[in-house]
Design an enzyme around this catalytic site. Structure first.
Site, PDB file in Angstrom:
ATOM      1  N   GLY A  13      12.116 -43.716  99.922  1.00 48.16           N
ATOM      2  CA  GLY A  13      12.327 -42.312  99.593  1.00 48.16           C
ATOM      3  C   GLY A  13      13.652 -42.046  98.888  1.00 48.16           C
ATOM      4  O   GLY A  13      14.409 -42.968  98.584  1.00 48.16           O
ATOM      5  N   ASP A  36       8.752 -49.463 104.270  1.00 46.66           N
ATOM      6  CA  ASP A  36       8.100 -48.210 103.896  1.00 46.66           C
ATOM      7  C   ASP A  36       6.603 -48.402 104.147  1.00 46.66           C
ATOM      8  O   ASP A  36       6.155 -49.528 104.366  1.00 46.66           O
ATOM      9  CB  ASP A  36       8.373 -47.870 102.418  1.00 46.66           C
ATOM     10  CG  ASP A  36       8.246 -46.381 102.146  1.00 46.66           C
ATOM     11  OD1 ASP A  36       9.274 -45.696 102.028  1.00 46.66           O
ATOM     12  OD2 ASP A  36       7.093 -45.884 102.064  1.00 46.66           O
ATOM     13  N   ARG A  38       4.433 -48.054 101.953  1.00 47.55           N
ATOM     14  CA  ARG A  38       3.960 -48.760 100.760  1.00 47.55           C
ATOM     15  C   ARG A  38       4.934 -49.874 100.424  1.00 47.55           C
ATOM     16  O   ARG A  38       6.080 -49.853 100.866  1.00 47.55           O
ATOM     17  CB  ARG A  38       3.924 -47.812  99.555  1.00 47.55           C
ATOM     18  CG  ARG A  38       2.688 -46.963  99.534  1.00 47.55           C
ATOM     19  CD  ARG A  38       2.743 -45.857  98.481  1.00 47.55           C
ATOM     20  NE  ARG A  38       2.301 -44.611  99.115  1.00 47.55           N
ATOM     21  CZ  ARG A  38       3.129 -43.722  99.674  1.00 47.55           C
ATOM     22  NH1 ARG A  38       4.436 -43.919  99.635  1.00 47.55           N
ATOM     23  NH2 ARG A  38       2.652 -42.631 100.246  1.00 47.55           N
ATOM     24  N   TYR A 141       7.302 -29.031 108.864  1.00 47.78           N
ATOM     25  CA  TYR A 141       8.437 -29.952 108.712  1.00 47.78           C
ATOM     26  C   TYR A 141       9.597 -29.518 109.607  1.00 47.78           C
ATOM     27  O   TYR A 141      10.160 -30.327 110.356  1.00 47.78           O
ATOM     28  CB  TYR A 141       8.848 -29.944 107.238  1.00 47.78           C
ATOM     29  CG  TYR A 141      10.153 -30.624 106.896  1.00 47.78           C
ATOM     30  CD1 TYR A 141      10.273 -32.002 106.959  1.00 47.78           C
ATOM     31  CD2 TYR A 141      11.249 -29.877 106.453  1.00 47.78           C
ATOM     32  CE1 TYR A 141      11.463 -32.618 106.605  1.00 47.78           C
ATOM     33  CE2 TYR A 141      12.430 -30.486 106.095  1.00 47.78           C
ATOM     34  CZ  TYR A 141      12.540 -31.856 106.168  1.00 47.78           C
ATOM     35  OH  TYR A 141      13.712 -32.469 105.819  1.00 47.78           O
ATOM     36  N   LYS A 145      11.124 -31.461 112.891  1.00 50.78           N
ATOM     37  CA  LYS A 145      12.520 -31.916 112.952  1.00 50.78           C
ATOM     38  C   LYS A 145      13.253 -31.286 114.139  1.00 50.78           C
ATOM     39  O   LYS A 145      14.075 -31.931 114.786  1.00 50.78           O
ATOM     40  CB  LYS A 145      13.238 -31.611 111.638  1.00 50.78           C
ATOM     41  CG  LYS A 145      12.766 -32.467 110.464  1.00 50.78           C
ATOM     42  CD  LYS A 145      13.146 -33.927 110.648  1.00 50.78           C
ATOM     43  CE  LYS A 145      12.743 -34.783 109.457  1.00 50.78           C
ATOM     44  NZ  LYS A 145      13.172 -36.189 109.591  1.00 50.78           N
TER      45      LYS A 145
HETATM   46  N1  SER Z   1      15.480 -31.088 101.153  1.00 50.33           N
HETATM   47  C1  SER Z   1      14.579 -30.823 102.235  1.00 50.33           C
HETATM   48  C2  SER Z   1      13.421 -30.026 101.801  1.00 50.33           C
HETATM   49  O1  SER Z   1      13.581 -29.234 100.906  1.00 50.33           O
HETATM   50  C3  SER Z   1      15.298 -30.071 103.313  1.00 50.33           C
HETATM   51  O2  SER Z   1      15.560 -30.930 104.332  1.00 50.33           O
HETATM   52  O3  SER Z   1      12.382 -30.150 102.378  1.00 50.33           O
END
Ligand code: SER
Length: 309
Positions: A13, A36, A38, A141, A145
């Site tokens: 990433g 990763d 992949r 997300y 987190k």
């Molecule tokens: N850069 C990330 C996002 O935009 C924020 O943790 O998802």
């Protein structure tokens, strides 16, 4: 002190490949296992395929490679996560739990978990956001987190696992492409500017968000991971800050160097994600506990990006 043997997940990433080369410099490339889901190609270090949602594969990998330090970067980011919430939960939370459990069982010495400004939500104070504050994120997300931070704290309190974490702002780099984040516009804009093209921004011009140049993020990560255990008072995740700007601010700074550059604004679904986040973050705990200090502001960032793309 013997060198640690380090596992990096999600090494393909945006952050992964840069962090891997910094870790290789620090600990020797032969001690870095970059993985990763992949196949990835990174120079000198050991590379492998690892699906973090497969607990047996995670345990076997840690055992077979004698891993005693982990940087768990594998995750789906905010914007992409919204197109498949359940998959995002399974990878972000399930994957992290597999890493935590395997680390507990196999006595991994130290772990790093990347958290984010995405843990903040509409009820969080927007300016100079404190370390301990209301966390009601709106994206899967952000939820993953926020829960991930708390799982880290749980494993630290319950099992003494040395889990360390940072709430990264939007990360900006020129050598690795971003993937599926809400802050990605702040990278795309530079690519258009140097190509002499106009930029269509998916956020409104006044959307101010916390941002950071990649080198600061990598240095913060290494510094936190090297810090004395006794000095760390935050075991959820440290607020981390460098600069804040809006698309308009960034456009103006780029236009200073490229006068013919032009922009239009066409906000899409990512606008509501950005609107739910904060404008600026108070990172005084990181500064007090392990002497964090950013080196790059917006002017340096703009110059570096335009000079290197
Ligand atoms: N850069 C990330 C996002 O935009 C924020 O943790 O998802």
């Amino acid at each position: 002190m013997p060198k640690p043997t380090v596992l990096v997940t999600g090494a393909g990433g945006q952050l992964g490949s840069v962090l891997v080369s910094a870790l290789a410099k620090k600990h020797g490339p032969e001690n870095i296992c970059a993985t990763d889901v992949r196949e990835i190609h990174l120079p000198l270090v050991r590379t492998g395929i690892l699906d973090v949602t497969d607990k047996d594969a995670v345990s076997t990998y840690i055992k077979d490679n004698g891993i005693n330090r982990i940087y768990h970067l594998a995750a789906i980011l905010s914007a992409r996560g919204e197109s498949n919430p359940i998959l995002t939960w399974n990878i972000n939370t399930g994957g992290w739990l597999n890493i935590l459990e395997a680390s507990r069982e196999l006595k991994v010495e130290r772990l790093f978990f990347p958290s984010t400004i995405g843990v903040f939500g509409p009820t969080t104070p927007k300016k100079n956001t404190p370390q301990d504050t209301i966390l009601q994120p709106t994206t899967v997300y952000g939820i993953s987190k926020q829960i991930g931070e708390n799982w880290g704290l749980y494993y630290f309190n319950r099992y003494g696992l040395d889990v360390r974490s940072l709430r990264y702002p939007g990360l900006i780099s020129y050598d690795t492409p971003p993937g599926g984040g809400t802050t990605d516009y702040a990278i795309d804009i530079f690519h258009k500017a140097v190509k002499g093209e106009s930029f269509t921004c998916f956020l409104r011009e006044d959307t101010e968000l916390p941002m950071m140049y990649m080198d600061d993020a990598v240095r913060a990560t290494l510094e936190l991971m090297e810090a004395d255990k006794e000095k760390l008072s935050v075991r959820t995740s440290y607020n981390l800050s460098a600069m804040s700007f809006s698309p308009r601010d960034l456009f103006d700074a780029i236009k200073n160097r490229i006068p013919e550059f032009s922009i239009t604004y066409e906000p899409d679904f990512r606008q509501s994600i950005a609107d739910s986040w904060v404008n600026s973050v108070n990172d005084s705990r990181a500064r007090e506990d392990w002497a964090w200090k950013p080196e790059y502001g917006m002017e340096e960032l703009v110059n570096i990006m335009l000079d290197n793309l």
